[in-house]
Each structure stands twice: as structure tokens, then as C-alpha cells.
Enzyme design. Structure first.
Site, PDB file in Angstrom:
ATOM      1  N   HIS A  61      41.859  39.403  48.359  1.00  0.00           N
ATOM      2  CA  HIS A  61      41.747  39.219  46.908  1.00  0.00           C
ATOM      3  C   HIS A  61      40.408  39.730  46.403  1.00  0.00           C
ATOM      4  O   HIS A  61      39.368  39.098  46.600  1.00  0.00           O
ATOM      5  CB  HIS A  61      41.917  37.738  46.541  1.00  0.00           C
ATOM      6  N   HIS A  63      38.640  42.428  42.988  1.00  0.00           N
ATOM      7  CA  HIS A  63      38.858  43.175  41.734  1.00  0.00           C
ATOM      8  C   HIS A  63      37.879  44.349  41.746  1.00  0.00           C
ATOM      9  O   HIS A  63      36.743  44.228  41.277  1.00  0.00           O
ATOM     10  CB  HIS A  63      38.573  42.287  40.511  1.00  0.00           C
ATOM     11  N   GLU A 141      48.169  44.090  37.729  1.00  0.00           N
ATOM     12  CA  GLU A 141      48.144  42.711  37.205  1.00  0.00           C
ATOM     13  C   GLU A 141      48.713  42.649  35.795  1.00  0.00           C
ATOM     14  O   GLU A 141      48.444  43.519  34.966  1.00  0.00           O
ATOM     15  CB  GLU A 141      46.698  42.212  37.177  1.00  0.00           C
ATOM     16  N   SER A 145      48.797  36.038  26.894  1.00  0.00           N
ATOM     17  CA  SER A 145      49.368  34.756  26.480  1.00  0.00           C
ATOM     18  C   SER A 145      50.007  34.834  25.100  1.00  0.00           C
ATOM     19  O   SER A 145      50.773  33.957  24.728  1.00  0.00           O
ATOM     20  CB  SER A 145      48.276  33.679  26.500  1.00  0.00           C
ATOM     21  N   HIS A 179      48.310  37.081  36.303  1.00  0.00           N
ATOM     22  CA  HIS A 179      46.913  36.645  36.238  1.00  0.00           C
ATOM     23  C   HIS A 179      46.753  35.145  36.459  1.00  0.00           C
ATOM     24  O   HIS A 179      46.067  34.730  37.382  1.00  0.00           O
ATOM     25  CB  HIS A 179      46.239  37.096  34.924  1.00  0.00           C
ATOM     26  N   HIS A 206      46.271  33.731  40.389  1.00  0.00           N
ATOM     27  CA  HIS A 206      45.187  32.749  40.362  1.00  0.00           C
ATOM     28  C   HIS A 206      45.814  31.445  39.879  1.00  0.00           C
ATOM     29  O   HIS A 206      46.473  31.424  38.831  1.00  0.00           O
ATOM     30  CB  HIS A 206      44.118  33.121  39.332  1.00  0.00           C
ATOM     31  N   GLU A 209      42.052  27.319  39.196  1.00  0.00           N
ATOM     32  CA  GLU A 209      40.716  27.735  39.651  1.00  0.00           C
ATOM     33  C   GLU A 209      39.642  26.778  39.107  1.00  0.00           C
ATOM     34  O   GLU A 209      38.676  26.493  39.812  1.00  0.00           O
ATOM     35  CB  GLU A 209      40.476  29.167  39.148  1.00  0.00           C
ATOM     36  N   ASP A 306      36.936  37.713  46.326  1.00  0.00           N
ATOM     37  CA  ASP A 306      37.093  37.922  44.897  1.00  0.00           C
ATOM     38  C   ASP A 306      36.292  39.195  44.554  1.00  0.00           C
ATOM     39  O   ASP A 306      35.819  39.887  45.458  1.00  0.00           O
ATOM     40  CB  ASP A 306      36.629  36.683  44.102  1.00  0.00           C
TER      41      ASP A 306
HETATM   42  C1  BEZ Z   1      45.154  36.681  27.301  1.00  0.00           C
HETATM   43  O1  BEZ Z   1      45.994  36.080  26.648  1.00  0.00           O
HETATM   44  O2  BEZ Z   1      45.186  37.911  27.416  1.00  0.00           O
HETATM   45  C2  BEZ Z   1      44.045  35.924  27.983  1.00  0.00           C
HETATM   46  C3  BEZ Z   1      44.005  34.550  27.896  1.00  0.00           C
HETATM   47  C4  BEZ Z   1      43.010  33.852  28.541  1.00  0.00           C
HETATM   48  C5  BEZ Z   1      42.053  34.530  29.282  1.00  0.00           C
HETATM   49  C6  BEZ Z   1      42.093  35.906  29.381  1.00  0.00           C
HETATM   50  C7  BEZ Z   1      43.092  36.607  28.743  1.00  0.00           C
HETATM   51 FE   FE2 Z   2      40.212  36.822  41.179  1.00  0.00          FE
END
Ligand code: BEZ
Ligand code: FE2
Length: 404
Positions: A61, A63, A141, A145, A179, A206, A209, A306
Site C-alpha cells: 500500500h 501512493h 482509485e 461522495s 478510497h 482504507h 483509519e 503508505d
Molecule cells: C470526496 O468526496 O471526493 C472526498 C471526501 C472526503 C475526503 C476526500 C474526498
Molecule cells: Fe493510503
């Protein structure tokens, strides 16, 4: 054919003495040197009387796209860190050009890691990963939201997934990264997981966390409430954590972090084809606490760094040292052995690659490390390997020597 004759071999579950390894791209034979010399009289001999041979590690894992970060991002607490990622990512990402990516991959390889799980947010790291001698499980990835942006986010994910698929071969595989439960809308996660099902892809996510993630998903409270209100105009989380977990029931999944998972969630994850990925340095720097390894049992777990977005190094020896010291209730000698096995055999297995083990017919993926000359107790070799190594002296991937 080449024959390497070290002082010790860590398979790594067993310690072998007075044995040598004959290899081409694969390990062909493990036997006493005299026997191998008779079998392969033309072989090149590497005498390593002061060295230890063990498999290369897997780092499942990281990035890579954030590899330009050293001190730009805020450490100490998860939410300020997340704000700093959002504030600085437009500057940080272009700073990691091809030479920065190649340098990160070279550091990984020359520090003894032969296989990685690369979480790719933008696809900028695809070519570098595809051209690297490392075994790469590449995870495009999905994030998002906001339901209004779901179609765009899905299209971007799908494009990156299919671009990655074009590079597949025995050392490059494509997986799916979701994500997190706070940042991926339920419908979007479900759609991406349908792609994973269709292509039988390994999945990574994830999960739990931070304490902030726990509070937000359980009660729409805590520091994430302000974050979501200010940045995304949201007052409710987009997932119930248990319903979100249900989505992973039929998938082979790498669950990353898991520090704040509750009893019910552990029970659910234990009924799945799951491996836990433990990132102790990242967790320490972002103020997330320490994973309770007792809760993980009997699931397999493995260590990962990470990204350089939450670590100072991609060298797994640093992570091994940190893990050793962050779990003070574990016996240092037996835990060191456990960590080496998890980081090699278990890590390769988690990523779906052959290797991470010294046995006949396994790929010749191994590292040679110098050995403390005063070693008295053979069973302490794993501990001294972790304590005294910052870099191996040589790394072989499919029989080819790299770096140093
Ligand atoms: C998003 O909706 O893209 C998002 C939400 C929380 C953290 C990072 C990205
Ligand atoms: Fe990560």
C-alpha cells in the site's frame, strides 16, 4: 545458472545453514554448495560468507503520485493533514514527474522490496510502474461522495482502470481501490466493485483509519462534520459502515489501517477473503493510533509504508523497525520473525504474486544483507536483521541483480 552461497538463508519461516541456491530467473535448486557445483559446473558462483539471503519484501500500500512531499503536508492529526492534502495536491502532484516516480521506485527496489501495491488516484504513475522491474499490483482509485459528481468520477476511474489493464503481464496486475467509506458514495463503490467482480480483480480500501472517521460515520459528528459542511456542503455521511462493508463480502480485499474498526466490523471482515494492511509509521504521523494486532488474529496481515504523503521513507526496513517498537508488548525476538514472514511471504501472497519465499521453482526474488559478525543466538537473526539493516547489499528480481 548462478549459485549464491550465503552464511544463512531465511526461507523465511526456516533458517538454513550450509546451503546454497542455484538460480536463473527461478530458484532451481537449494542444496550444499558442493552438490550444486557438481550439478551446475558452468555456473557463476557468488560467495557471500558474511551475508544472509532472504526473499524480497512486498509493500502492498503506497501512493507514488505523492512522492514529492517531504514537509509540505501537515502531520500530527488526521483532519489537518486531509485539509493540507486538498490545499497542496495541485502543487505536489506535478512536482512528482517521471524522474521523481522512477526515483521512488528505485528506492523501493534497492531497499529490498520486490512487489508493491500502488494506489493510483490520477493514473500519472502508470507508465513508471509498468516499466519498473518490480512486481506491481496497480490499483486505480475511485473517490467521490457527492452524487452529482458520481458519473464523472466513475468515468475517470473506468478510463484509468482500462488503461492499466493494457499493461497486464505476469508482473503487472490491475486491481480496484475504493478510497474509503467516508469519501465514496455507496452507489459509486458498488459500481466500481461490479467492475472488480467482472475482471476478478483484487480490491483495496482504507477503512477506519481515524477517530474522526469513526465519529462521522457513526453519528455525523466530530471534526469531519465541519470538513464536509465547509468543503462539500454535506451534513450526513454517505455510508453506514456496516452496509459499506457488506459490499466487500464477495471480494478478495486488502483492508488498510482498521485501527478504529469496532467488534461487529472485525467480525464481518473475518468472514471475508481479507488481508489487513498495517501502516504503523503513517498511523503514527497522522495521529491515528496503533492497530491492535490481537484484534487482527486469525486474519493475515502485512506491513506497508503508505505514501510519502504520510511517511518519510518507502524503505520497508524503516517500517519494520517502527512496527517492532510500536508494539512493545510483543516479544522482540518472536515478533521480528513474524514481521519478516508477514512482509515477504504474506505480502507477496496478498498481492497475488509468486515469490516472497526461498524455495525451488519460486521466482529468484531475493536480497543479500550483511550479517552482524558476532551473532550468538541463531533464532535472534530476524531481530538483528531488522535492527542492523538500513539497506541490503544486493537485490535480485527474477535472477537479475539491481542497484547498489
Ligand atoms: C470526496 O468526496 O471526493 C472526498 C471526501 C472526503 C475526503 C476526500 C474526498
Ligand atoms: Fe493510503
Amino acid at each position: 545458472m548462478t549459485i549464491v552461497a550465503p552464511a544463512y538463508i531465511l526461507t523465511p519461516s526456516k533458517i538454513l545453514r550450509h546451503k546454497a541456491v542455484a538460480f536463473d530467473t527461478k530458484i532451481q535448486k537449494i542444496a550444499p554448495l558442493e552438490e550444486l557445483l557438481k550439478l551446475y559446473p558452468q555456473a557463476t558462483i557468488i560467495k557471500a560468507p558474511d551475508q544472509l539471503l532472504l526473499p524480497t519484501f512486498a509493500n502492498p500500500h503506497l501512493h507514488l503520485e505523492f512522492s514529492a512531499n517531504k514537509a509540505t503536508l501537515s502531520y500530527g492529526d488526521f483532519i489537518p493533514w486531509l485539509y493540507s492534502v486538498i490545499e497542496h495536491r495541485e502543487n505536489l502532484l506535478p512536482m512528482c514527474d517521471r524522474s521523481c516516480l522512477d526515483q521512488a521506485l528505485d528506492t523501493i527496489l534497492t531497499s529490498g522490496t520486490g512487489a508493491i501495491g500502488a494506489i493510483s488516484s490520477y493514473g500519472e504513475d502508470l507508465q513508471a510502474c509498468a516499466n519498473s522491474p518490480l512486481k506491481v499490483h496497480f490499483f486505480p482509485e475511485i473517490i467521490g461522495s457527492n452524487p452529482a459528481a458520481a458519473d464523472v468520477m466513475y468515468a475517470s476511474f473506468l478510463e484509468r482502470f482500462h488503461q492499466a489493464k493494457k499493461h497486464e503481464n505476469h508482473r503487472f496486475k490491475t486491481g480496484v481501490a475504493i478510497h474509503s467509506p467516508y469519501s465514496v458514495h455507496y452507489v459509486l463503490a458498488k459500481k466500481a466493485l461490479q467492475i472488480a467482480k467482472k475482471y476478478d480483480s483484487l480490491v483495496t480500501v482504507h477503512f477506519m483509519e481515524s477517530k474522526a472517521e469513526r465519529e462521522w460515520l457513526d453519528s455525523a459528528r466530530g471534526p469531519f462534520a465541519k470538513f464536509f459542511k465547509d468543503l462539500l456542503g454535506q451534513s450526513r455521511p454517505v455510508n453506514d459502515p456496516k452496509e459499506f462493508l457488506e459490499l466487500f463480502m464477495e471480494h478478495r480485499t486488502l483492508f488498510v489501517h482498521m485501527i478504529w474498526a469496532d467488534e461487529k466490523e472485525w467480525e464481518m471482515v473475518k468472514s471475508m477473503d481479507a488481508t489487513i494492511v498495517h501502516c504503523p509509521i503513517s498511523n503514527r504521523l497522522l495521529g491515528n493510533g496503533v492497530l491492535d494486532l490481537q484484534k487482527v488474529d486469525p486474519l493475515p496481515y502485512t506491513l506497508a509504508t503508505d505514501g510519502l504523503s504520510s511517511n518519510y521513507s518507502l524503505n520497508l526496513y524503516e517500517e519494520l523497525k517502527a512496527a517492532l517498537f510500536l508494539h512493545p508488548n510483543k516479544n522482540a525476538v518472536t515478533f521480528a520473525k513474524e514481521l519478516i514472514e508477514r512482509s515477504s511471504t504474506e505480502g507477496y501472497k496478498a498481492l497475488g504474486f509468486e515469490g516472497g519465499i526461498i524455495k525451488e521453482q519460486a521466482p529468484a526474488d531475493f536480497q543479500l544483507v550483511s550479517l552482524p559478525q558476532d551473532l550468538q543466538n541463531q533464532e535472534e537473526i530476524y531481530l538483528h536483521l531488522i535492527l542492523h539493516t538500513s539497506k541490503p547489499q544486493a537485490v535480485y528480481i527474477e535472477g537479475k541483480r539491481h542497484g547498489t
